[in-house]
Design a protein around this motif. Structure first.
Motif, short mmCIF file in Angstrom:
data_model
loop_
_atom_site.label_atom_id
_atom_site.label_comp_id
_atom_site.label_asym_id
_atom_site.label_seq_id
_atom_site.Cartn_x
_atom_site.Cartn_y
_atom_site.Cartn_z
N TRP A 64 12.91 3.89 -6.05
CA TRP A 64 13.69 3.24 -5.01
C TRP A 64 13.28 3.73 -3.62
CZ3 TRP A 64 16.33 -1.04 -5.10
CH2 TRP A 64 16.88 -1.50 -6.31
N TRP A 65 12.86 5.00 -3.53
CA TRP A 65 12.42 5.53 -2.24
C TRP A 65 11.18 4.80 -1.75
CZ3 TRP A 65 15.73 7.99 0.49
CH2 TRP A 65 16.68 8.82 -0.11
N SER A 66 10.27 4.51 -2.66
CA SER A 66 9.06 3.78 -2.27
C SER A 66 9.42 2.34 -1.87
CB SER A 66 8.04 3.77 -3.40
OG SER A 66 8.48 3.01 -4.50
N PHE A 67 10.39 1.76 -2.56
CA PHE A 67 10.84 0.40 -2.23
C PHE A 67 11.42 0.35 -0.82
CE2 PHE A 67 14.36 -2.73 -2.27
CZ PHE A 67 13.62 -3.90 -2.44
N LEU A 68 12.32 1.30 -0.52
CA LEU A 68 12.93 1.35 0.81
C LEU A 68 11.90 1.70 1.88
CD1 LEU A 68 16.30 3.14 -0.09
CD2 LEU A 68 15.93 0.70 0.38
N ALA A 69 10.98 2.61 1.53
CA ALA A 69 9.93 2.98 2.49
C ALA A 69 9.02 1.78 2.79
CB ALA A 69 9.10 4.13 1.94
N SER A 70 8.73 0.98 1.78
CA SER A 70 7.88 -0.19 2.01
C SER A 70 8.58 -1.20 2.92
CB SER A 70 7.50 -0.85 0.68
OG SER A 70 8.63 -1.40 0.03
N PRO A 81 11.04 -1.19 -8.49
CA PRO A 81 12.02 -0.52 -9.34
C PRO A 81 12.41 -1.39 -10.53
CG PRO A 81 12.59 -0.24 -7.03
CD PRO A 81 11.45 -1.21 -7.08
N ALA A 82 12.61 -0.77 -11.67
CA ALA A 82 12.88 -1.52 -12.90
C ALA A 82 14.11 -2.41 -12.77
CB ALA A 82 13.05 -0.54 -14.06
N TRP A 83 15.09 -1.96 -11.99
CA TRP A 83 16.33 -2.73 -11.85
C TRP A 83 16.07 -4.12 -11.30
CZ3 TRP A 83 19.17 -4.76 -7.69
CH2 TRP A 83 20.49 -5.13 -7.98
N LEU A 84 15.06 -4.27 -10.46
CA LEU A 84 14.76 -5.56 -9.86
C LEU A 84 14.31 -6.59 -10.90
CD1 LEU A 84 12.87 -4.54 -6.59
CD2 LEU A 84 15.24 -5.27 -6.82
N THR A 85 13.74 -6.12 -12.00
CA THR A 85 13.28 -7.03 -13.05
C THR A 85 14.37 -7.36 -14.06
OG1 THR A 85 12.49 -5.21 -14.46
CG2 THR A 85 10.95 -6.09 -12.81
N GLN A 86 15.53 -6.72 -13.92
CA GLN A 86 16.64 -6.95 -14.84
C GLN A 86 17.56 -8.05 -14.30
OE1 GLN A 86 18.42 -3.07 -15.24
NE2 GLN A 86 16.55 -2.15 -16.08
N THR A 87 18.58 -8.38 -15.07
CA THR A 87 19.51 -9.44 -14.68
C THR A 87 20.95 -8.95 -14.73
OG1 THR A 87 19.65 -10.27 -16.96
CG2 THR A 87 17.98 -11.26 -15.53
N THR A 88 21.81 -9.67 -14.03
CA THR A 88 23.25 -9.38 -14.03
C THR A 88 23.98 -10.62 -14.52
OG1 THR A 88 23.04 -7.85 -12.17
CG2 THR A 88 25.23 -8.74 -12.61
N ASP A 89 24.93 -10.43 -15.43
CA ASP A 89 25.66 -11.56 -16.01
C ASP A 89 26.78 -12.00 -15.07
OD1 ASP A 89 28.08 -12.60 -17.85
OD2 ASP A 89 26.18 -13.05 -18.83
N VAL A 90 26.78 -13.28 -14.71
CA VAL A 90 27.85 -13.87 -13.90
C VAL A 90 28.30 -15.16 -14.58
CG1 VAL A 90 28.49 -14.82 -11.65
CG2 VAL A 90 26.88 -12.91 -11.78
N PHE A 91 29.47 -15.13 -15.19
CA PHE A 91 30.03 -16.29 -15.90
C PHE A 91 29.03 -16.86 -16.90
CE2 PHE A 91 32.26 -16.43 -11.73
CZ PHE A 91 33.54 -16.14 -12.21
N GLY A 92 28.35 -15.98 -17.61
CA GLY A 92 27.41 -16.40 -18.64
C GLY A 92 26.01 -16.66 -18.15
N ALA A 93 25.82 -16.65 -16.84
CA ALA A 93 24.48 -16.88 -16.27
C ALA A 93 23.81 -15.55 -16.00
CB ALA A 93 24.58 -17.69 -14.98
N ILE A 141 0.84 -1.21 0.00
CA ILE A 141 0.00 0.00 0.00
C ILE A 141 0.86 1.25 0.00
CG2 ILE A 141 -1.63 1.34 1.40
CD1 ILE A 141 -2.88 -1.33 2.25
N VAL A 142 1.92 1.25 0.82
CA VAL A 142 2.84 2.40 0.87
C VAL A 142 3.54 2.59 -0.47
CG1 VAL A 142 4.98 3.26 1.91
CG2 VAL A 142 3.17 2.31 3.36
N ALA A 143 4.00 1.49 -1.06
CA ALA A 143 4.67 1.59 -2.36
C ALA A 143 3.73 2.12 -3.43
CB ALA A 143 5.23 0.22 -2.76
N GLN A 144 2.47 1.69 -3.39
CA GLN A 144 1.49 2.20 -4.35
C GLN A 144 1.29 3.70 -4.20
OE1 GLN A 144 1.07 -0.46 -6.73
NE2 GLN A 144 -1.04 0.25 -6.70
N ALA A 145 1.27 4.15 -2.96
CA ALA A 145 1.04 5.58 -2.71
C ALA A 145 2.22 6.44 -3.15
CB ALA A 145 0.76 5.81 -1.23
N LEU A 146 3.45 5.90 -3.03
CA LEU A 146 4.65 6.68 -3.35
C LEU A 146 5.14 6.49 -4.78
CD1 LEU A 146 6.69 6.18 -0.05
CD2 LEU A 146 5.24 8.12 -0.69
N GLY A 147 4.60 5.48 -5.46
CA GLY A 147 5.07 5.20 -6.82
C GLY A 147 5.91 3.95 -6.84
#
Length: 291
Positions: free
Chosen positions: A62-68, A127-139, A52-58
């Motif tokens: 990242w601020w809404s993520f940390l606030a939640s 936050p969009a970054w959470l839906t992204q991936t990071t490459d580690v040895f091809g994974a 609910i808090v994240a919905q209210a803040l957007g």
């Protein structure tokens, strides 16, 4: 190689989530000998109010993520404190009644949550970054797992420092060993035990909000589902051992991920088999103290 790396790292990340859920459970049992079956309700309510808090803040901020996460920790702590004051405090040393009242609270909480937010899962975003991936040895590792690992490490560090380095931590440990002696010194042990419940609830609240982002949805049964694995982790690691809970969380989750990838989705079966083996061979758990 990339599949192996992906399975291993996602297993560690899932283990971090299990630890966030199990840490409060293990802490409360280890210091107060209370098996709290309502722990999942702390997690679920924190997740809903964090959403609910994240919905209210957007939701994409990242601020809404940390606030939640902060709201989740506060809600979990308040819910746990109220539970200890009203339901648990009159029942110390009465373990059967404790189990019955916490089981009843967990069922009532699920029904209440379904009445307020419905029975269908509510899909969430962050936050969009959470839906992204990071490459580690091809994974390609989903970034959510990195957040889970960082959060679990911080929670473990905070709990250890609190118990080992603070005055209240010393009082709590002394009260567990000899409650009557600490009370005779004029120290209110009951207040310290309430603080333990609050800290355990806060850990559950943080785990609830992060579990919501890991699952990408929140529902009335979110906490109940994770509570099953939290109990498995707590028993395998050793009831009351935070270090054991951390080790068991990683062990259980990695085994589960490898079994799901390489043994046809048998992860849950392997985890239950591990639990049975530990109970037969070492009932006190991997790092628990023998009776």
């Amino acid at each position: 190689m990339s599949t192996l790396v992906l399975t291993l790292i996602t297993g560690v990340g899932l283990g971090a989530l299990y630890f966030l859920v199990a840490s409060g459970l293990s802490l409360i049992y280890g210091l107060m000998h209370v098996l709290n079956f309502a722990h999942g309700a702390f997690l679920t309510l924190s997740a809903f109010l964090g959403w609910i808090v994240a919905q209210a803040l957007g939701t994409d901020s990242w601020w809404s993520f940390l606030a939640s996460i902060a709201v989740g920790a506060i809600v979990g702590a308040l819910f746990a404190t109220l539970t200890e004051l009203v339901l648990i405090r009159p029942l110390y040393e009465r373990h059967i009644e404790q189990v019955l009242v916490t089981v009843g609270l967990s069922f009532a909480a699920v029904a209440l949550f379904e009445g307020i937010w419905g029975t269908d899962p509510i899909h969430i975003s962050g936050p969009a970054w959470l839906t992204q991936t990071t490459d580690v040895f091809g994974a390609r590792i989903p970034n959510t797992y990195w957040v889970l690992m960082i959060a679990a490490a911080l929670v473990l560090l905070a709990l250890v420092l609190f118990l080992q380095k603070t005055r209240y931590g010393m009082i709590i440990r002394a009260g567990v060993e000899n409650r009557s002696m600490v009370t005779a010194l004029g120290i209110d042990v009951r207040r310290s035990f309430t603080l333990v419940f609050a800290i355990g609830g806060a850990a559950a609240g943080i785990g609830g909000v992060l579990a919501m982002h890991y699952s990408t949805f929140v529902s009335a049964t979110l906490g109940s589902t994770l509570l099953i694995f939290a109990f498995i982790v707590t028993v395998v690691g050793g009831l009351g051992s935070l270090t054991g809970a951390a080790v068991a969380s990683v062990l259980v989750a990695v085994l589960q991920q490898f079994a799901n990838f390489y043994l046809g989705g048998t992860g849950d079966f392997i985890v239950v088999a591990l639990l049975a083996i530990v109970l037969l061979v070492r009932p006190s758990g991997l790092l628990g103290r023998k009776a």
